[in-house]
Scaffold this motif. Structure first.
Motif, PDB file in Angstrom:
ATOM      1  N   LYS A   1       0.793  -1.353  -0.105  1.00  0.00           N
ATOM      2  CA  LYS A   1       0.317   0.009  -0.411  1.00  0.00           C
ATOM      3  C   LYS A   1       0.846   1.989   0.383  1.00  0.00           C
ATOM      4  CE  LYS A   1      -2.983   2.047   2.546  1.00  0.00           C
ATOM      5  NZ  LYS A   1      -5.157   2.507   3.542  1.00  0.00           N
ATOM      6  N   ALA A   2       1.904   1.517   0.970  1.00  0.00           N
ATOM      7  CA  ALA A   2       2.832   2.698   0.956  1.00  0.00           C
ATOM      8  C   ALA A   2       3.515   2.703  -0.509  1.00  0.00           C
ATOM      9  CB  ALA A   2       3.442   2.064   1.700  1.00  0.00           C
ATOM     10  N   LEU A   3       4.018   1.414  -1.233  1.00  0.00           N
ATOM     11  CA  LEU A   3       4.989   1.412  -2.683  1.00  0.00           C
ATOM     12  C   LEU A   3       3.955   1.803  -3.714  1.00  0.00           C
ATOM     13  CD1 LEU A   3       7.318   0.950  -3.897  1.00  0.00           C
ATOM     14  CD2 LEU A   3       7.020  -0.895  -3.970  1.00  0.00           C
ATOM     15  N   GLU A   4       2.631   1.537  -3.114  1.00  0.00           N
ATOM     16  CA  GLU A   4       1.967   1.769  -4.621  1.00  0.00           C
ATOM     17  C   GLU A   4       1.097   3.218  -4.693  1.00  0.00           C
ATOM     18  OE1 GLU A   4      -2.855   0.217  -5.966  1.00  0.00           O
ATOM     19  OE2 GLU A   4      -2.358   0.103  -4.141  1.00  0.00           O
ATOM     20  N   ALA A   5       1.218   3.983  -3.366  1.00  0.00           N
ATOM     21  CA  ALA A   5       0.553   5.343  -3.482  1.00  0.00           C
ATOM     22  C   ALA A   5       2.336   6.494  -4.006  1.00  0.00           C
ATOM     23  CB  ALA A   5       0.365   5.675  -1.957  1.00  0.00           C
ATOM     24  N   GLU A   6       2.937   5.441  -3.814  1.00  0.00           N
ATOM     25  CA  GLU A   6       3.846   6.186  -4.677  1.00  0.00           C
ATOM     26  C   GLU A   6       4.322   6.187  -6.221  1.00  0.00           C
ATOM     27  OE1 GLU A   6       5.745   8.904  -2.619  1.00  0.00           O
ATOM     28  OE2 GLU A   6       4.473   8.319  -1.005  1.00  0.00           O
ATOM     29  N   LEU A   7       3.717   5.879  -6.998  1.00  0.00           N
ATOM     30  CA  LEU A   7       3.706   5.179  -8.115  1.00  0.00           C
ATOM     31  C   LEU A   7       2.502   6.134  -8.806  1.00  0.00           C
ATOM     32  CD1 LEU A   7       3.831   1.723  -7.885  1.00  0.00           C
ATOM     33  CD2 LEU A   7       5.740   2.940  -8.804  1.00  0.00           C
ATOM     34  N   PRO A   8       3.430   6.624  -9.353  1.00  0.00           N
ATOM     35  CA  PRO A   8       1.935   7.068 -11.066  1.00  0.00           C
ATOM     36  C   PRO A   8       1.285   6.233 -11.603  1.00  0.00           C
ATOM     37  CG  PRO A   8       4.322   7.604 -11.329  1.00  0.00           C
ATOM     38  CD  PRO A   8       5.141   6.443 -11.241  1.00  0.00           C
ATOM     39  N   GLU A   9      -0.342   6.837 -10.863  1.00  0.00           N
ATOM     40  CA  GLU A   9      -1.607   5.852 -10.990  1.00  0.00           C
ATOM     41  C   GLU A   9      -1.623   5.785 -12.720  1.00  0.00           C
ATOM     42  OE1 GLU A   9      -4.089   7.586  -9.910  1.00  0.00           O
ATOM     43  OE2 GLU A   9      -3.688   7.751  -7.931  1.00  0.00           O
ATOM     44  N   HIS A  10      -0.977   6.469 -13.299  1.00  0.00           N
ATOM     45  CA  HIS A  10      -1.070   5.936 -14.969  1.00  0.00           C
ATOM     46  C   HIS A  10       0.095   5.475 -15.828  1.00  0.00           C
ATOM     47  CE1 HIS A  10       2.599   8.978 -15.071  1.00  0.00           C
ATOM     48  NE2 HIS A  10       2.676   8.676 -16.319  1.00  0.00           N
ATOM     49  N   ARG A  11       0.995   4.698 -14.974  1.00  0.00           N
ATOM     50  CA  ARG A  11       1.735   4.097 -15.360  1.00  0.00           C
ATOM     51  C   ARG A  11       1.535   2.291 -14.807  1.00  0.00           C
ATOM     52  NH1 ARG A  11       7.708   6.636 -15.894  1.00  0.00           N
ATOM     53  NH2 ARG A  11       8.102   4.627 -16.304  1.00  0.00           N
ATOM     54  N   PHE A  12       1.064   2.577 -13.670  1.00  0.00           N
ATOM     55  CA  PHE A  12       0.935   1.451 -12.864  1.00  0.00           C
ATOM     56  C   PHE A  12      -0.207   0.854 -11.989  1.00  0.00           C
ATOM     57  CE2 PHE A  12       5.377   1.978 -12.738  1.00  0.00           C
ATOM     58  CZ  PHE A  12       6.074   1.765 -12.873  1.00  0.00           C
ATOM     59  N   ILE A  13      -0.497  -0.861 -12.268  1.00  0.00           N
ATOM     60  CA  ILE A  13      -1.746  -0.821 -12.137  1.00  0.00           C
ATOM     61  C   ILE A  13      -1.576  -1.839 -10.879  1.00  0.00           C
ATOM     62  CG2 ILE A  13      -1.818  -2.309 -14.421  1.00  0.00           C
ATOM     63  CD1 ILE A  13      -4.787  -0.479 -12.257  1.00  0.00           C
ATOM     64  N   ARG A  14      -2.444  -2.158 -10.003  1.00  0.00           N
ATOM     65  CA  ARG A  14      -2.537  -3.264  -9.238  1.00  0.00           C
ATOM     66  C   ARG A  14      -3.546  -4.151  -9.640  1.00  0.00           C
ATOM     67  NH1 ARG A  14      -1.810  -2.886  -2.599  1.00  0.00           N
ATOM     68  NH2 ARG A  14      -2.233  -4.994  -2.226  1.00  0.00           N
ATOM     69  N   ILE A  15      -3.317  -5.495 -10.146  1.00  0.00           N
ATOM     70  CA  ILE A  15      -3.694  -6.496 -10.303  1.00  0.00           C
ATOM     71  C   ILE A  15      -4.523  -7.325  -9.616  1.00  0.00           C
ATOM     72  CG2 ILE A  15      -2.960  -6.382 -13.240  1.00  0.00           C
ATOM     73  CD1 ILE A  15      -1.390  -8.561 -12.263  1.00  0.00           C
TER      74      ILE A  15
END
Length: 242
Positions: free
Chosen positions: A181-195
């Protein structure tokens, strides 16, 4: 509970804005707003301060120099227009890094992060998403006792490993002690997606997509039912852009 704050910035307008932001938060109390690090040293000698909002580029001595000479430091939030100081700041164990111009929403998120740390809740030592969106093509993650620079373009996918996170890149795999969750918050939303609860993928790394899995290189990763719709919308949005 209230938290005492000190603002240090040589720009009058920047100080005024931070003063206004502090005044909007009921549980923050401004001790003083200083135009120079030397004055801040005097204030810190006389008052206990919980949070220090500190500019970096200032005359006489820089904010980073001030951090290095202080024996007893409050939790520090760096405020600057220059994102290239992110790594050095985090090596000095700053609590957060605000890139100017600073919005109140981002300020409030920073305050929440710092007050959580004051209560003993750990936070990841990575530069903020705002800095990367403004041009930093990388993220720093903890690997043992050091910070490792991971280029965004090199990330293939990220895997949750209980208390750790595995970052698979084009050349290696890095295991870091933090949450998905912490790392996901730091990633650009337009480039990474949680599956999946355990997987985040880089869109550009996907070679093929099936109903319940994606292929990245020779690896097949599951797309869980709970993330399937969001993933489908994410892919469709990128197809429209392309």
């Amino acid at each position: 509970m209230t938290y005492s704050c000190l603002i240090v910035d040589d720009e009058p307008m920047a100080r005024k804005l931070m003063e206004q932001y502090v005044a909007k938060v009921p549980y923050l109390q401004l001790v003083q707003s200083c135009a120079s690090p030397l004055l801040a040293i005097e204030v810190l000698q006389q008052h206990a301060v919980d949070i220090l909002f500190l500019d970096i580029n200032m005359p006489e001595i820089t904010g980073l120099t001030l951090l290095k000479i202080l024996r007893k430091k409050p939790l520090v939030v760096l405020t600057t227009a220059y994102s290239e100081y992110a790594l050095e700041g985090y090596e000095l164990d700053v609590a957060d890094y605000l890139l100017k111009p600073i919005t109140f929403e981002r300020f409030l998120k920073s305050v929440e992060k710092v007050t959580a740390r004051l209560h003993g809740v750990s936070v990841p030592a990575v530069p903020p998403a705002e800095a990367r969106e403004e041009g930093l093509p990388y993220v720093f993650v903890k690997d043992g006792t050091k910070l490792v620079k991971v280029m965004m373009n090199d990330i293939l996918y990220i895997e949750g490993l209980k208390d750790y996170v595995g970052i698979t890149t084009k050349s290696k795999k890095i295991v870091t002690l933090q949450t998905m969750k912490a790392l996901e918050a730091e990633l650009p939303e337009h480039r990474f997606i949680r599956i999946h609860n355990s997987y985040i993928v880089a869109y550009d790394a996907i070679a093929a997509i099936e109903r319940d899995k994606v292929q990245i290189g020779d690896v097949f990763l599951p797309v869980s039912e709970s993330y399937r719709r969001a993933f489908k919308e994410f892919v469709e949005k990128h197809q429209v852009r392309g």
